[in-house]
Design an enzyme around this catalytic site. Sequence first.
Site, mmCIF file in Angstrom:
data_model
loop_
_atom_site.group_PDB
_atom_site.id
_atom_site.type_symbol
_atom_site.label_atom_id
_atom_site.label_comp_id
_atom_site.label_asym_id
_atom_site.label_seq_id
_atom_site.Cartn_x
_atom_site.Cartn_y
_atom_site.Cartn_z
ATOM 1 N N LEU A 1 6.581 -9.425 -12.116
ATOM 2 C CA LEU A 1 5.695 -8.360 -11.643
ATOM 3 C C LEU A 1 5.396 -7.400 -12.782
ATOM 4 O O LEU A 1 6.276 -7.067 -13.572
ATOM 5 C CB LEU A 1 6.361 -7.598 -10.497
ATOM 6 N N GLU A 2 4.154 -6.961 -12.843
ATOM 7 C CA GLU A 2 3.745 -5.962 -13.822
ATOM 8 C C GLU A 2 3.576 -4.641 -13.092
ATOM 9 O O GLU A 2 2.756 -4.539 -12.183
ATOM 10 C CB GLU A 2 2.431 -6.367 -14.499
ATOM 11 N N ARG B 1 0.172 4.130 -2.815
ATOM 12 C CA ARG B 1 -0.140 5.522 -2.463
ATOM 13 C C ARG B 1 0.731 6.516 -3.216
ATOM 14 O O ARG B 1 0.445 7.710 -3.232
ATOM 15 C CB ARG B 1 0.020 5.716 -0.957
ATOM 16 N N GLN C 1 3.752 -8.443 -1.509
ATOM 17 C CA GLN C 1 3.511 -9.477 -0.508
ATOM 18 C C GLN C 1 2.898 -10.687 -1.194
ATOM 19 O O GLN C 1 2.096 -10.546 -2.120
ATOM 20 C CB GLN C 1 2.551 -8.967 0.553
ATOM 21 N N SER D 1 0.823 -1.213 0.000
ATOM 22 C CA SER D 1 0.000 0.000 0.000
ATOM 23 C C SER D 1 0.856 1.262 0.000
ATOM 24 O O SER D 1 0.470 2.276 -0.583
ATOM 25 C CB SER D 1 -0.964 0.003 1.188
#
Length: 180
Positions: free
Chosen positions: A126-127, A105, A146, A101
Amino acid sequence: MILNDKTIRKYISEGLLEINPLDDIQIQPSSVDLRLGNEFLIYPEDIEIIDVRDPYFSNRLIKEIATEEGFIIKPKQFVLATTIEYIKLPDFLTAFVEGRSSLGRLGLFIENAGWVDAGFEGNITLEFYNANSIPIKIYPGMRICQLVFAKMEDRSEKPYRGKYQGQRGTTASRIFLDRD
């Protein structure tokens, strides 16, 4: 059932779940923090169209290796990356990749295909998408996402053995291998 830290540690110690390398500090109450690798694949801006049937499309992607000085994701840029950790799931566990998060943010969206099937083995690709209007700088080795584990009711009859099985490093789309 989502696994807690105690069960995650138990499965790792019993060899049922593999995450390498792993420091105990990465194990959270109900997840494991994964760290950013240093390999990135970038879509060149001069590409006019992505043809999902083109088996050579991934050859056009630009591979960059980041240093400890970091990697900059431009505004509205889509980039592929990888985790440092190599994981191996048993045939009774599935996992979800969740972005942190704190990064969300800032406007950094992590993963849009965050499901890991039971039986999968490999680094997690990962994208990333920078939804912000300013560049975001990230660093190899930082906690980036995570992994949340869920125990299935029963073992999978057909654990994952797909086109990304055993992937190492950042892996481009292999959609051209789909049979449909």
